[in-house]
Design a protein around this motif. Sequence first.
Motif, PDB file in Angstrom:
ATOM      1  N   LEU A 126     -62.247  42.483 -64.567  1.00  0.00           N
ATOM      2  CA  LEU A 126     -60.858  42.715 -64.215  1.00  0.00           C
ATOM      3  C   LEU A 126     -59.990  41.553 -64.152  1.00  0.00           C
ATOM      4  CD1 LEU A 126     -61.875  45.761 -61.640  1.00  0.00           C
ATOM      5  CD2 LEU A 126     -61.169  45.918 -64.100  1.00  0.00           C
ATOM      6  N   GLU A 127     -60.398  40.745 -63.374  1.00  0.00           N
ATOM      7  CA  GLU A 127     -59.708  39.594 -63.155  1.00  0.00           C
ATOM      8  C   GLU A 127     -59.118  38.869 -64.639  1.00  0.00           C
ATOM      9  OE1 GLU A 127     -60.859  36.567 -60.254  1.00  0.00           O
ATOM     10  OE2 GLU A 127     -61.558  37.955 -59.039  1.00  0.00           O
ATOM     11  N   ILE A 128     -60.000  38.701 -65.591  1.00  0.00           N
ATOM     12  CA  ILE A 128     -59.767  38.181 -66.862  1.00  0.00           C
ATOM     13  C   ILE A 128     -59.439  38.765 -67.922  1.00  0.00           C
ATOM     14  CG2 ILE A 128     -60.935  35.965 -66.058  1.00  0.00           C
ATOM     15  CD1 ILE A 128     -63.474  36.982 -67.467  1.00  0.00           C
ATOM     16  N   LEU A 129     -59.332  40.203 -67.762  1.00  0.00           N
ATOM     17  CA  LEU A 129     -58.868  41.046 -68.810  1.00  0.00           C
ATOM     18  C   LEU A 129     -57.340  40.999 -68.849  1.00  0.00           C
ATOM     19  CD1 LEU A 129     -60.221  43.259 -70.727  1.00  0.00           C
ATOM     20  CD2 LEU A 129     -59.496  45.063 -69.054  1.00  0.00           C
ATOM     21  N   LEU A 130     -56.868  40.847 -70.324  1.00  0.00           N
ATOM     22  CA  LEU A 130     -55.583  40.840 -70.585  1.00  0.00           C
ATOM     23  C   LEU A 130     -54.955  42.206 -70.448  1.00  0.00           C
ATOM     24  CD1 LEU A 130     -55.789  38.679 -73.727  1.00  0.00           C
ATOM     25  CD2 LEU A 130     -54.732  37.809 -71.612  1.00  0.00           C
ATOM     26  N   PRO A 131     -53.637  42.333 -70.280  1.00  0.00           N
ATOM     27  CA  PRO A 131     -53.033  43.402 -70.238  1.00  0.00           C
ATOM     28  C   PRO A 131     -53.301  44.318 -71.778  1.00  0.00           C
ATOM     29  CG  PRO A 131     -51.694  42.140 -69.386  1.00  0.00           C
ATOM     30  CD  PRO A 131     -52.920  41.198 -69.925  1.00  0.00           C
ATOM     31  N   GLY A 132     -53.607  45.473 -71.843  1.00  0.00           N
ATOM     32  CA  GLY A 132     -53.820  46.086 -72.889  1.00  0.00           C
ATOM     33  C   GLY A 132     -55.439  45.842 -73.533  1.00  0.00           C
ATOM     34  N   GLY A 133     -56.006  45.100 -72.669  1.00  0.00           N
ATOM     35  CA  GLY A 133     -57.531  44.973 -72.821  1.00  0.00           C
ATOM     36  C   GLY A 133     -58.384  46.203 -72.350  1.00  0.00           C
ATOM     37  N   VAL A 134     -59.640  45.994 -72.933  1.00  0.00           N
ATOM     38  CA  VAL A 134     -60.554  47.266 -72.398  1.00  0.00           C
ATOM     39  C   VAL A 134     -61.970  46.554 -71.961  1.00  0.00           C
ATOM     40  CG1 VAL A 134     -61.986  49.108 -73.352  1.00  0.00           C
ATOM     41  CG2 VAL A 134     -59.362  48.889 -73.953  1.00  0.00           C
ATOM     42  N   ILE A 135     -62.620  47.303 -71.051  1.00  0.00           N
ATOM     43  CA  ILE A 135     -63.626  47.065 -70.491  1.00  0.00           C
ATOM     44  C   ILE A 135     -64.652  48.306 -70.790  1.00  0.00           C
ATOM     45  CG2 ILE A 135     -65.401  46.615 -68.608  1.00  0.00           C
ATOM     46  CD1 ILE A 135     -62.958  45.088 -67.167  1.00  0.00           C
ATOM     47  N   THR A 136     -65.861  48.219 -71.368  1.00  0.00           N
ATOM     48  CA  THR A 136     -66.626  49.197 -71.524  1.00  0.00           C
ATOM     49  C   THR A 136     -67.986  49.197 -70.895  1.00  0.00           C
ATOM     50  OG1 THR A 136     -67.760  48.348 -73.754  1.00  0.00           O
ATOM     51  CG2 THR A 136     -65.639  49.821 -73.856  1.00  0.00           C
ATOM     52  N   ILE A 137     -68.279  50.079 -70.061  1.00  0.00           N
ATOM     53  CA  ILE A 137     -69.625  49.868 -69.396  1.00  0.00           C
ATOM     54  C   ILE A 137     -70.586  51.266 -69.830  1.00  0.00           C
ATOM     55  CG2 ILE A 137     -70.882  49.915 -67.051  1.00  0.00           C
ATOM     56  CD1 ILE A 137     -67.658  49.372 -66.194  1.00  0.00           C
ATOM     57  N   THR A 138     -71.790  50.655 -70.487  1.00  0.00           N
ATOM     58  CA  THR A 138     -72.658  51.724 -71.015  1.00  0.00           C
ATOM     59  C   THR A 138     -73.775  51.892 -69.836  1.00  0.00           C
ATOM     60  OG1 THR A 138     -72.121  51.410 -73.029  1.00  0.00           O
ATOM     61  CG2 THR A 138     -74.365  52.513 -72.600  1.00  0.00           C
ATOM     62  N   ILE A 139     -73.878  52.846 -69.082  1.00  0.00           N
ATOM     63  CA  ILE A 139     -74.834  53.095 -67.991  1.00  0.00           C
ATOM     64  C   ILE A 139     -75.922  53.762 -68.445  1.00  0.00           C
ATOM     65  CG2 ILE A 139     -75.013  53.868 -65.671  1.00  0.00           C
ATOM     66  CD1 ILE A 139     -71.952  53.307 -65.194  1.00  0.00           C
ATOM     67  N   TYR A 140     -77.069  53.035 -68.197  1.00  0.00           N
ATOM     68  CA  TYR A 140     -78.557  53.806 -68.444  1.00  0.00           C
ATOM     69  C   TYR A 140     -79.039  53.894 -67.058  1.00  0.00           C
ATOM     70  CZ  TYR A 140     -77.938  52.226 -73.022  1.00  0.00           C
ATOM     71  OH  TYR A 140     -77.466  51.996 -74.380  1.00  0.00           O
ATOM     72  N   SER A 141     -79.094  55.150 -66.534  1.00  0.00           N
ATOM     73  CA  SER A 141     -79.605  55.291 -65.072  1.00  0.00           C
ATOM     74  C   SER A 141     -80.845  55.800 -64.782  1.00  0.00           C
ATOM     75  CB  SER A 141     -78.521  56.405 -64.329  1.00  0.00           C
ATOM     76  OG  SER A 141     -78.532  57.430 -64.864  1.00  0.00           O
ATOM     77  N   GLY A 142     -81.638  56.261 -65.936  1.00  0.00           N
ATOM     78  CA  GLY A 142     -83.049  56.563 -65.904  1.00  0.00           C
ATOM     79  C   GLY A 142     -83.944  55.496 -65.703  1.00  0.00           C
ATOM     80  N   HIS A 143     -83.770  54.487 -64.850  1.00  0.00           N
ATOM     81  CA  HIS A 143     -84.929  53.424 -64.459  1.00  0.00           C
ATOM     82  C   HIS A 143     -84.914  53.391 -63.138  1.00  0.00           C
ATOM     83  CE1 HIS A 143     -81.762  50.371 -63.817  1.00  0.00           C
ATOM     84  NE2 HIS A 143     -81.122  50.744 -64.809  1.00  0.00           N
ATOM     85  N   GLU A 144     -85.560  52.746 -62.523  1.00  0.00           N
ATOM     86  CA  GLU A 144     -85.746  52.298 -61.292  1.00  0.00           C
ATOM     87  C   GLU A 144     -84.496  51.759 -60.917  1.00  0.00           C
ATOM     88  OE1 GLU A 144     -88.487  50.008 -58.263  1.00  0.00           O
ATOM     89  OE2 GLU A 144     -89.456  50.915 -59.700  1.00  0.00           O
ATOM     90  N   SER A 145     -83.962  52.218 -59.885  1.00  0.00           N
ATOM     91  CA  SER A 145     -82.605  51.561 -59.225  1.00  0.00           C
ATOM     92  C   SER A 145     -81.479  52.026 -59.939  1.00  0.00           C
ATOM     93  CB  SER A 145     -82.586  50.217 -58.960  1.00  0.00           C
ATOM     94  OG  SER A 145     -82.286  49.431 -59.993  1.00  0.00           O
ATOM     95  N   GLY A 146     -81.555  52.682 -61.365  1.00  0.00           N
ATOM     96  CA  GLY A 146     -80.434  52.747 -62.243  1.00  0.00           C
ATOM     97  C   GLY A 146     -79.473  53.877 -61.458  1.00  0.00           C
ATOM     98  N   GLU A 147     -80.056  54.628 -60.661  1.00  0.00           N
ATOM     99  CA  GLU A 147     -79.117  55.708 -60.001  1.00  0.00           C
ATOM    100  C   GLU A 147     -78.141  55.039 -58.969  1.00  0.00           C
ATOM    101  OE1 GLU A 147     -77.285  59.362 -59.422  1.00  0.00           O
ATOM    102  OE2 GLU A 147     -78.585  58.743 -60.987  1.00  0.00           O
ATOM    103  N   ILE A 148     -78.810  54.048 -58.321  1.00  0.00           N
ATOM    104  CA  ILE A 148     -78.161  53.278 -57.391  1.00  0.00           C
ATOM    105  C   ILE A 148     -77.033  52.308 -58.163  1.00  0.00           C
ATOM    106  CG2 ILE A 148     -78.347  51.401 -55.297  1.00  0.00           C
ATOM    107  CD1 ILE A 148     -81.203  52.401 -55.156  1.00  0.00           C
ATOM    108  N   GLU A 149     -77.353  51.747 -59.134  1.00  0.00           N
ATOM    109  CA  GLU A 149     -76.215  50.928 -59.749  1.00  0.00           C
ATOM    110  C   GLU A 149     -75.259  51.908 -60.214  1.00  0.00           C
ATOM    111  OE1 GLU A 149     -76.496  47.166 -62.597  1.00  0.00           O
ATOM    112  OE2 GLU A 149     -77.555  48.929 -63.360  1.00  0.00           O
TER     113      GLU A 149
END
Length: 190
Positions: A126-149
């Motif tokens: 978030l600190e280094i993202l430029l204005p107008g920039g995008v962060i994408t996060i693909t979450i795979y929660s079907g593994h051990e500790s995935g739901e916690i993350e």
Amino acid sequence: MNNIFSSITLFTHNLLQTVINSGDHVLDATAGNGHDTLFLAKSVGPKGIVYSFDIQETAILNTSLLLREHDLLEQVRIIQDGHENMVKYISEGLKAIMFNLGYLPKSDHQVITLPETTVIALGQALEILLPGGVITITIYSGHESGEIEKKAVEEYLKNLDKTKWDVLMWSFLNRIPTAPYLIVIYRRGG
């Protein structure tokens, strides 16, 4: 033609193509087998820079080989370190940042992204993202500790200032609850 609506990866790539321009600087925070790094390298062109992080030597090797096959290794900085250390290597603003949380496919499923390091990495992103920039996060929660993350990431992001950030989720309603889904963060002001 590929159906972008049936694949989180294709949807993510199509979304990022609307944001990334030739010459941009971008980051693949979880290199894995190198497919997102390859996509980013093609997107920024020869004048752009892609940073690609992973802690696993296998991921670094797979990413390097894939980039070499496509003659795109020159514009990529491959870094074997955790994504929570990105600001040690990157000081300039980035146009796009990609995360794929979980484990490296076809590898040791005991080596996974962790909630505590992922949240630190997101804060740095978030600190280094430029204005107008995008962060994408693909979450795979079907593994051990995935739901916690998953819960840690969502809790962290839901508290972002709505005057500075837009945070959206893209998920399938008609698939199993642990199906991968996408979170997109847009930095306003671009």
